[in-house]
Structure formats: C-alpha cells, structure tokens
Design a protein around this motif. Structure first.
Motif, mmCIF file in Angstrom:
data_model
loop_
_atom_site.group_PDB
_atom_site.id
_atom_site.type_symbol
_atom_site.label_atom_id
_atom_site.label_comp_id
_atom_site.label_asym_id
_atom_site.label_seq_id
_atom_site.Cartn_x
_atom_site.Cartn_y
_atom_site.Cartn_z
ATOM 1 N N LEU A 1 0.820 -1.215 0.000
ATOM 2 C CA LEU A 1 0.000 0.000 0.000
ATOM 3 C C LEU A 1 0.852 1.262 0.000
ATOM 4 O O LEU A 1 0.359 2.348 -0.336
ATOM 5 C CB LEU A 1 -0.934 0.011 1.220
ATOM 6 N N VAL A 2 2.111 1.132 0.406
ATOM 7 C CA VAL A 2 3.003 2.300 0.403
ATOM 8 C C VAL A 2 4.110 2.149 -0.637
ATOM 9 O O VAL A 2 5.001 3.002 -0.719
ATOM 10 C CB VAL A 2 3.638 2.524 1.797
ATOM 11 N N GLN A 3 4.051 1.041 -1.397
ATOM 12 C CA GLN A 3 5.099 0.832 -2.391
ATOM 13 C C GLN A 3 4.512 0.562 -3.775
ATOM 14 O O GLN A 3 4.536 1.420 -4.642
ATOM 15 C CB GLN A 3 6.003 -0.332 -1.943
ATOM 16 N N TYR A 4 3.929 -0.602 -3.990
ATOM 17 C CA TYR A 4 3.569 -1.033 -5.341
ATOM 18 C C TYR A 4 2.429 -0.214 -5.959
ATOM 19 O O TYR A 4 2.577 0.344 -7.056
ATOM 20 C CB TYR A 4 3.192 -2.512 -5.322
ATOM 21 N N TYR A 5 1.297 -0.116 -5.252
ATOM 22 C CA TYR A 5 0.126 0.546 -5.837
ATOM 23 C C TYR A 5 0.344 2.043 -6.069
ATOM 24 O O TYR A 5 0.054 2.555 -7.153
ATOM 25 C CB TYR A 5 -1.111 0.289 -4.974
#
Length: 258
Positions: free
Chosen positions: A210-214
């Motif tokens: 939620l804090v990296q990929y999306y």
C-alpha cells in the motif's frame, strides 16, 4: 512533541561525543545498502526492464522503501531493541515514570547513524526522480511523499509487534525479521514482480504494497486502481492492531526480576 525533541537532542549529543565513531558508523550504514544498489545496477546491465519497470523506475521504488525503513529504524529503534529493555529490567523503571509507556520506549533510543542509509536513499531518490519520464503533478508529488512517511509508519508498526511479542517471550522473535529486513529486501523491486501470492501477503498481512507497489503504479501511470493515491494513508490503519497487540502484551507483562 517538545519533550520528544528534547529526548532526541540528548540522544544526538550523546552519540556525537565520539564523532569519529559516529561518522564511521554513518558511512558503514550507507555501505551496507550499497551492495543492494549494485545488485540492481548489475541486473539492469543485462536486462532493459523487469516486468515492465525500467531502471530509473526500480530505483525510485528502491530508494523510497530504503528511506522509509531507515527513518523507522532510526526513530523507532526503542521498539526494535525492546527485548533487551525487558531482560535487563529497564522497562520496570519506565513503568513508574509519569509518562505514557509507548512514548518512553519510543524516546528511549534513536540511532542517528542509521540515517546513513537514508542519505544514500535520498541521493538515489533524487537521481530516479530526474530520470523517470513522469508527468509530475502536485497529486503525484504528495503521493510520493506519503510513500516515504507512511512507509516509515508501517515499518515502525512491525517494530511495535516485535516489542509486543517480547512481553510473552522475553527474548525477541528473530522470525519477525522476515517482515522488517525481509520487507526492505523485497521492496527493492516493485512487489508485483514477485507474483500474486507475495503481493497479497504484503497487501493484507503487512501492508507494504500500500506504500510501495500501488502508489508507484499510480505515479508511473501503470494501470493502478482508482484508490491507489489514498493507499498510503489507508496503510496507517495497520497501526491500530499493532497498538492493540501492545496493550494485550502489556497486560500480561511479568517482571524478569533483573
């Protein structure tokens, strides 16, 4: 906040008493992450992209996760070393002081040498931003900042879980390093490249995705869901079960008698 800043000031002054040692530790921390960066460079010397992500895009991902982890490791260090605090009886002294326990544990220790990784990450971060072919908007800039700050909060939450479980085991559980150091290592590439199973784990168990990929996919215009810009803020809900586990552990605390 004023008291916390005073704590940090005292800790920084104590660590700066031996300046040569401090700066050597600062450089050493940066060098430990340099090997990972070199691995990425070697990877892209053979391949143009990894699952649709270019070299500069992977560097943006790598640097944001490394910066978030470094901030958490510096300022939430008290939870990461909490098992030692329990074993030597130091937590018993904290309990009789007229301040919130979590605040005291948080303010008890800050390792500023860990910012050596953050400095390295900031340099790579700036390079990646300059090289990425991104049409920057205010919204994307804010999401990028949220990736770092909310990522630091998520890693801090994992440290709190580690500390909470220490109430039951006294010794720290090393397997939780899978979610701290392991998350940092996984985070050098966008989590989607590892497959759906890993992506689900880091979405619904430890919300690193939620804090990296999306949000990264949103910034790079790679088909992110509509809710992607808000996912870093949604990840902060992870702190609630972390706090709840801390409260449960605190109720079951028995002094070691040290």
């Amino acid at each position: 906040m004023k008291l916390y800043i005073r704590y940090l000031s005292v800790l920084l002054k104590s660590q700066m008493q031996h300046k040569a040692s401090f700066f050597m530790s600062l450089i050493g921390q940066g060098l430990t992450s340099l090997t990972t960066l070199i691995g990425i460079v070697f990877m892209f010397s053979r391949f143009d992209q990894v699952k649709g992500f270019t070299f500069s895009e992977v560097l943006l991902c790598f640097s944001s996760v490394l910066m978030a982890f470094s901030l958490a490791e510096c300022f939430a260090r008290g939870f990461d070393t909490f098992s030692k605090m329990l074993a030597n009886g130091e937590f018993d002294r904290i309990m009789v002081r007229p301040r919130a326990l979590m605040f005291q544990v948080l303010a008890q220790k800050a390792d500023f040498a860990r910012l050596g990784r953050a400095i390295e990450a900031a340099i790579v971060f700036g390079y990646a931003i300059a090289k990425c072919s991104v049409s920057w908007t205010l919204s994307k800039a804010l999401v990028l900042a949220e990736m770092v700050l909310c990522g630091a909060a998520v890693f801090s939450g994992v440290f709190v879980i580690y500390a909470a479980l220490s109430f039951f085991t006294t010794e720290g559980l090393e397997f939780l390093n899978i979610f701290t150091d392991g998350s940092r290592e996984f985070g050098r590439y966008p989590l989607g490249v590892y497959g759906d199973t890993v992506l689900r784990i880091f979405t619904f168990v430890v919300p690193l995705a939620l804090v990296q990929y999306y949000p990264l996919c949103y910034i790079l215009d790679k088909g992110a869901p509509d809710i992607a810009p808000f996912m870093p803020m949604i990840s902060l809900w992870f702190l609630l079960p972390c706090y709840a586990l801390w409260r449960v552990g605190l109720k079951h605390y028995r002094s070691t008698g040290s």
